[in-house]
Design an enzyme around this catalytic site. Structure first.
Site, PDB file in Angstrom:
ATOM      1  N   GLU A 150     -70.577 -34.982 -15.976  1.00 47.97           N
ATOM      2  CA  GLU A 150     -70.941 -34.307 -14.719  1.00 47.97           C
ATOM      3  C   GLU A 150     -72.327 -34.766 -14.288  1.00 47.97           C
ATOM      4  O   GLU A 150     -73.152 -35.116 -15.118  1.00 47.97           O
ATOM      5  CB  GLU A 150     -70.893 -32.786 -14.884  1.00 47.97           C
ATOM      6  CG  GLU A 150     -71.633 -32.221 -16.092  1.00 47.97           C
ATOM      7  CD  GLU A 150     -73.124 -32.056 -15.891  1.00 47.97           C
ATOM      8  OE1 GLU A 150     -73.559 -32.048 -14.726  1.00 47.97           O
ATOM      9  OE2 GLU A 150     -73.842 -31.944 -16.892  1.00 47.97           O
ATOM     10  N   PHE A 151     -72.548 -34.740 -12.977  1.00 49.97           N
ATOM     11  CA  PHE A 151     -73.878 -35.081 -12.447  1.00 49.97           C
ATOM     12  C   PHE A 151     -74.321 -33.954 -11.511  1.00 49.97           C
ATOM     13  O   PHE A 151     -74.722 -34.185 -10.378  1.00 49.97           O
ATOM     14  CB  PHE A 151     -73.828 -36.427 -11.710  1.00 49.97           C
ATOM     15  CG  PHE A 151     -73.334 -37.555 -12.571  1.00 49.97           C
ATOM     16  CD1 PHE A 151     -74.186 -38.159 -13.485  1.00 49.97           C
ATOM     17  CD2 PHE A 151     -72.027 -37.990 -12.490  1.00 49.97           C
ATOM     18  CE1 PHE A 151     -73.737 -39.190 -14.300  1.00 49.97           C
ATOM     19  CE2 PHE A 151     -71.566 -39.019 -13.297  1.00 49.97           C
ATOM     20  CZ  PHE A 151     -72.424 -39.628 -14.209  1.00 49.97           C
ATOM     21  N   LEU A 152     -74.159 -32.732 -11.996  1.00 48.32           N
ATOM     22  CA  LEU A 152     -74.394 -31.566 -11.145  1.00 48.32           C
ATOM     23  C   LEU A 152     -75.839 -31.112 -11.226  1.00 48.32           C
ATOM     24  O   LEU A 152     -76.368 -30.931 -12.324  1.00 48.32           O
ATOM     25  CB  LEU A 152     -73.492 -30.402 -11.586  1.00 48.32           C
ATOM     26  CG  LEU A 152     -72.015 -30.736 -11.756  1.00 48.32           C
ATOM     27  CD1 LEU A 152     -71.261 -29.519 -12.282  1.00 48.32           C
ATOM     28  CD2 LEU A 152     -71.412 -31.203 -10.439  1.00 48.32           C
ATOM     29  N   CYS A 279     -81.312 -29.945 -18.846  1.00 46.74           N
ATOM     30  CA  CYS A 279     -80.764 -31.295 -19.032  1.00 46.74           C
ATOM     31  C   CYS A 279     -81.809 -32.347 -19.392  1.00 46.74           C
ATOM     32  O   CYS A 279     -81.731 -32.944 -20.463  1.00 46.74           O
ATOM     33  CB  CYS A 279     -80.018 -31.724 -17.779  1.00 46.74           C
ATOM     34  SG  CYS A 279     -78.542 -30.742 -17.506  1.00 46.74           S
TER      35      CYS A 279
END
Ligand code: UDX
Length: 515
Positions: A150-152, A279
């Site tokens: 994911e790149f949220l 992150c």
């Protein structure tokens, strides 16, 4: 398709509501029964834009909730693993939650099922997961494992999911490739974007989405390498900001010049008190650790983390040096979340800064539009006063610090702020305002990588500076500069701060550009 998402934290819950929004039947699973009960009642356990709306739209219909992973997996074609992968010893990712789920679901993998690694994991985790499932009773030939990172971004996670720059499908076999392409078909074909009720599209997506099919290992590397690169960009610009401060240059102008080169790009060049969140800090450490384990040393990443830590310390030091001492000083701290539009305080630079201030004897009064209760939980024994009103935080303070780039702060009534503060001294750790505008508004204004200016007049005129003017002017100037248009003229007189208010006391070359 029938999809199970195991783990209903930020990533899992956003994925579940968005997959339902795309038309799939989804079961969101979590071991926390209270969380599942709240979700079943339609209550969002996280502060994330659009999640409550999508919960209302799909909860109890296409989206259901459960605390029984085995039953959910048995009924599903695709299972996304979105459990936590926190930082473990030596910076390595702690994969124990993934291992526990794998052991639990392995015995029920009796029909063609795709297991998708959604959590951020070190390279080769898919391979290890395959082995683990086989050793725990999964039937060879009845399941596949793939990676789909994911790149949220928190705060815009739903639109990031539904309007992504790219979707990375890390698949080592035809079944995995086919199934993941089916999952994302509504986005890749553009069908979702033609729906009238679709979540609106931000400028970045042109109506359909690029699927990037890679091996599982490449996908795992793409995720870690992307986050480490973005963190590197931030630490790099913060280092340049230090130099800009030393010589009296302006980091905004430097970034506008650098960012105009498409090879560099203008995003993620915002200087400030550094990056935080769940992150970047852990991913930089985990990427460095897995590379080291594979025999590749990346000292650059240790330096990125070091610069980031130092950035907060330098900021507090700037405040201390200006005030002479922090002991007994009243400090207003605006912002506790690691960034705007979230209540998340994990690894927040703001939290580190308020802790450091109180350790050095400052009396901190903090405000955040969303993160106060999370900050209270994170800092049970730290003597901080919290206030729901930013102006209350400012009342009687010796200095005001801006630590998170909330839009609300840029919209503060500067005249009111000025009248409440004991001393009109601002340290802006997120460069929300234009220095000249703040000086014109009567503040002694310090920011990151830009000239520190003293107040041009003792106080605001009755007319004052329209609130958010500094912010607006900053954005207009940046946009104009990037578009190659001449920006609105800035205040001509740039009275430099006398040495007792400057970030560094030694004689500096601050005025050199004007000589
Ligand atoms: C990040 C990645 O962007 C996302 O792709 C990934 O999947 C998860 O991690 P997030 O942690 O939500 O997302 O925050 P992001 O918007 O990337 O910002 C991270 C931190 O960097 C914040 O503390 C932010 O304030 C800081 N930052 C960001 C800067 O200091 N300067 C910048 O120019 C950009």
């Amino acid at each position: 398709m029938l999809i199970t998402v195991i783990g209903s934290g930020y990533v899992g819950l956003v994925s579940a509501v968005c997959l339902a929004e795309m038309g799939h039947q989804v079961i969101a699973v979590d071991s926390d029964k209270e969380k599942i009960a709240a979700l079943t009642r339609g209550e969002a356990p996280i502060y994330e834009s659009l999640v409550p709306e999508l919960l209302r739209r799909h909860g109890g219909k296409r989206l259901r909730f459960s605390s029984f992973p085995k039953a959910a997996v048995t009924a599903s074609d695709v299972v996304f693993l979105a459990v936590g992968t926190p930082q473990g010893g030596n910076g390595e990712a702690d994969l124990s939650q993934i291992e526990a789920v794998a052991k639990e679901i392995a015995p029920v993998l009796h029909r063609s099922t795709l297991i998708v690694e959604k959590s951020t994991v070190p390279v080769c985790t898919c391979e290890a997961l395959r082995e683990l499932l086989l050793h725990n009773g999964a039937q060879a030939g009845w399941f596949s494992v793939a990676s789909n990172p994911e790149f949220l971004r928190e705060g815009s996670a739903v639109t990031d999911f539904l309007h992504p720059d790219r979707i990375v499908i890390g698949a080592d076999d035809e079944f995995s490739r086919f199934m993941l392409q089916e999952v994302y078909r509504p986005l890749a074909s553009g069908a979702y974007y033609r729906r009238e009720d679709a979540v609106p599209c931000p400028a970045r997506n042109q109506g359909r989405v690029r699927l990037l099919v890679t091996s599982a290992k490449s996908a795992e590397l793409i995720k870690h390498a992307s986050n480490a690169f973005l963190a590197t960009k931030i630490s790099y610009i913060n280092t340049v900001a230090r130099l800009a401060e030393e010589v009296g240059a302006n980091i905004d102008e430097v970034c506008a010049g650098m960012g105009s080169d498409p090879r560099i790009g203008s995003e993620f060049l915002r200087a400030g008190v550094g990056y935080g969140g769940s992150c970047f800090p852990k991913d930089v450490a985990a990427f460095e650790a897995v590379a080291r384990r594979c025999g590749v040393d990346i000292p650059l990443l240790r330096e990125v983390a070091r610069v980031n830590e130092e950035q907060r310390i330098r900021f507090v030091e700037k405040v201390r040096r200006t005030l002479g001492t922090l002991r007994g000083r009243r400090i207003a701290a605006l912002g506790l979340a690691f960034k705007e539009d979230t209540d998340d305080v994990r690894e927040s630079p703001a939290i580190a800064i308020v802790c450091d201030l109180t350790r050095q004897g400052a009396l901190v009064c903090a405000h955040d539009p969303a993160a106060i209760s999370r900050a209270r939980e994170a800092l049970p024994n730290v003597p901080i006063t919290y206030t729901q009103d930013p102006y209350e935080a400012a009342r009687g303070c010796d200095a005001l610090l801006i630590l998170t780039a909330w839009r609300q702060f840029a919209g503060l009534d500067l005249q009111k702020l000025h009248s409440l503060m004991k001393a009109p001294l601002i340290f802006d750790g997120r460069n929300l305002f234009v220095p000249e505008e703040m000086a014109a508004a009567g503040f002694v204004y310090h920011s990151v990588g830009r000239p520190s200016l003293r107040a041009e007049r003792p106080a605001m005129t009755p007319i004052g500076l329209p609130s958010a003017m500094g912010y607006t002017v900053a954005r207009i100037a940046a946009a104009a500069e990037q578009a190659g248009v001449e920006a609105p003229a800035r205040a001509a007189s740039q009275s430099r701060v006398p040495n007792d208010y400057s970030p560094r006391t030694p004689q500096r070359a601050t005025d050199r550009p004007h000589q």
